[in-house]
Scaffold this motif. Structure first.
Motif, short mmCIF file in Angstrom:
data_model
loop_
_atom_site.label_atom_id
_atom_site.label_comp_id
_atom_site.label_asym_id
_atom_site.label_seq_id
_atom_site.Cartn_x
_atom_site.Cartn_y
_atom_site.Cartn_z
N ARG A 1 34.77 0.09 74.75
CA ARG A 1 35.71 -0.73 73.98
C ARG A 1 37.04 -0.01 73.82
O ARG A 1 38.11 -0.63 73.95
N GLU B 1 25.58 -8.16 64.06
CA GLU B 1 26.66 -7.29 64.56
C GLU B 1 27.42 -7.95 65.70
O GLU B 1 28.66 -7.87 65.77
N PHE C 1 31.41 -8.62 65.70
CA PHE C 1 32.28 -8.03 66.74
C PHE C 1 33.23 -9.06 67.33
O PHE C 1 34.29 -8.71 67.86
N ASP D 1 34.70 -1.87 64.72
CA ASP D 1 33.34 -1.35 64.81
C ASP D 1 32.56 -1.85 63.60
O ASP D 1 33.15 -2.10 62.53
#
Length: 580
Positions: free
Chosen positions: A330, A494, A498, A505
């Motif tokens: 990322r 999560e 994202f 994060d």
């Protein structure tokens, strides 16, 4: 153009180097590659064919395959003749990604010793524990680790290393060496002239490595992998590479003699060149080393992560393949520096070692107009790395899946309480069986019996397999949040978080709740200069997931989330922080 099933059938035909033998192992069905390299020594010996091609690119220069083979010969003879290392002795390696790391690894392998990679992030106590637990005879360390151990001994009055360690070889010493330490860098400079590998009798079933698990709870355990484990993994990865080439239009008959033979017959193709991001002490790091060696690829080493340095190397060394943990991928993809560099040499970008958010796969497609193949390799230390893989168009189509089990591995999804297999689509614990699975834990018979029942490895991951054979990992068994009797899988929440543009994060954990048992909590790191409220993030999740999955607690962190050396979030630390 052949689909995946057709490509596999063509490549594993009886006259192919990738042919699969169907046998039985301890009474269970078993599949293996008869033509895989016998040992890791076999892999290194074959690199003589690559002669003056670059093997390693590092901060201070380059090492060709001829030079690497010569230095490994000297190193191996020093271990045997001067330090008394014998077949089965343990040689530990504790350093960052310096070029001396692969030299030490290969030197141990060619004499039948067992390499013990040690986490370079460990404390002196952790290092000394693993040295003692493994019964290491020789430690190869960099100056940082040598100084760390020396300073700790001076502070606590204990030995620098356990009594069983007979010698410490130090690469890049940063100060005066302590008693029993030898300057490895000076030795390497002094080792001139040709030096053949010493003779050694090594069998495929001999132990090759002891890799200690991450140890996020309790003392780490040493997973013992044999030469056969590593050779099977290498052959599997080459088969998967061949499958991808066939699906891109390469005739299968051009690949049935193997990947090295294919590239040797196609000199006009770009030379394979890898970026070594994973630390060598991680299973993915070791795999990157021997996969590159097996096909004469150039491996550019990152001593530690630096986004701009990674971009520079991709451009200057014409990197074709790079793989890293999702956090670093990322950073690479979202870096404002990316536009400064020519990344057109990239053929594949992989991620592993931690759950890969689906939006990251989409970003690989956006940055390359789908010219770069995304890759996800799912596995762990105990499976000698990759046992499930997703790549290319199928990964773009199913970014939430880790892919399909590799051809010589059996996968089962079972009820963790009963051990009985569950129907397709139902969630249970994922287990694997096959020649990738290590033989057990070093000197831990009870843990071995518990984690490897009847030859199956219990991953501790929860997931399911759909009717098409795609594997989905939804959470760690111990990380499932049970909120009022409903299961909440942290990876699912999560992935949704994202997707919010403010989130850099995130980790989702369960925290105790008096009435519900557990409550859902999210710890979020936002992009610099981007504002978002907890209510906005909860609303974002609520639009995608059931109400019981929406985090009740959203805590913002102004520091990076705590991770271990391979990028996995240390959720125990987050739970402790949230409970204060």
């Amino acid at each position: 153009m052949l689909d995946r099933t057709q490509a596999l059938a063509a490549l594993t035909a009886p006259d192919s180097v990738f042919a699969i033998a169907h046998t039985r192992h301890h009474g269970a069905p078993w599949r293996e590659f008869p033509s895989a390299p016998a040992t890791l020594r076999t892999v290194l010996e074959a690199t003589a064919a690559y002669a003056d091609d670059d093997a390693l690119v590092h901060d201070n220069g380059r090492i060709t395959y001829t030079e690497q083979l010569r230095l490994v010969g000297h190193f191996a003879r020093h271990l045997v003749d001067d330090l008394g290392v014998r077949h089965g002795d343990r040689v530990a390696i504790a350093m960052r990604n310096h070029p001396e790391w692969p030299l030490a690894m290969w030197a141990a392998q060619v004499i039948g010793a067992i390499a013990v990679p040690l986490n370079a992030w460990w404390t002196p106590d952790e290092l000394r524990y693993a040295l003692a637990d493994s019964g290491t005879r020789v430690l190869v360390a960099d100056g940082e680790r040598a100084d760390l151990l020396t300073a700790a001994a001076a502070a606590d009055g204990g030995p620098v290393v356990p009594d069983g360690v007979h010698a410490v070889l130090v690469a890049h010493p940063e100060g005066p060496l302590g008693p029993g330490m030898t300057d490895l860098s000076a030795l390497l400079r002094a080792w001139t002239g040709p030096c053949p590998l010493p003779d050694a009798d090594i069998a495929p079933g001999d132990d090759a490595t002891i890799l200690y698990t991450s140890g996020t709870t309790g003392r780490p355990k040493g997973a013992v992998a044999t030469h056969r484990n590593h050779a099977t993994n290498l052959h599997t990865l080459q088969l998967l590479q061949a499958v991808n080439l066939v699906r891109q239009g390469v005739p299968s008959e051009m690949l049935t003699n193997g990947i090295p033979a294919f590239f040797a017959a196609m000199p006009d193709l770009p030379r394979q060149s890898g970026l070594q991001v994973y630390p060598f002490f991680h299973i993915a790091g070791i795999v990157g080393l021997y996969v590159a060696a097996a096909q004469g690829a150039k491996l550019s080493l990152l001593r530690k992560w630096d986004t701009e340095r990674a971009l520079q190397l991709i451009e200057s060394e014409h990197i074709t393949n790079a793989s890293m943990v999702p956090t670093l991928l990322r950073r690479l993809l979202e870096s404002p520096l990316r536009a400064k560099y020519d990344l057109s040499s990239l053929i594949s970008l992989g991620a592993g070692g931690a759950p890969v958010p689906p939006d990251l796969v989409d970003e690989v497609g956006r940055m390359s107009d789908h010219a770069v193949s995304p890759l996800n390799g799912y596995g762990m230390t105990e499976t000698t790395c990759v046992v499930v893989s997703n790549s290319g168009d199928e990964y773009y189509a199913h970014p939430d899946s880790v892919g399909r089990a590799v051809p010589v591995v059996d996968v089962a999804v079972v009820d963790p309480a009963t051990g009985r297999e569950v129907p397709a689509g139902e969630t249970g614990e994922i287990r694997f069986r096959g020649p990738h699975v290590v033989r057990g834990y070093w000197n831990r018979p009870q843990e071995t019996a518990d984690c490897f029942p009847d030859g199956w490895f219990r991953t501790g991951d929860l997931g399911h397999v759909d009717d098409d054979g795609l594997v989905y990992v939804v959470d760690r068994l111990k990380d499932v949040i049970i909120r009022g009797g409903e299961n909440v899988y942290s990876a699912e929440v999560e992935a949704v978080l994202f997707e919010h543009p403010a989130v850099a994060d995130v980790a989702v954990v369960g925290v105790p709740h008096r009435e519900l048992g557990e409550e859902v909590a999210a710890v979020v790191e936002t992009h610099p200069g981007v504002a978002v409220s907890a209510a906005q993030l909860r609303g974002h999740v609520a639009r995608r997931l059931a109400a019981f999955k929406v985090p009740t607690i959203v805590k913002f962190s102004d520091r990076p989330l705590p991770r271990n050396a391979v990028g996995k979030v240390l959720k125990r630390e987050l739970r402790d922080m949230l409970s204060l």
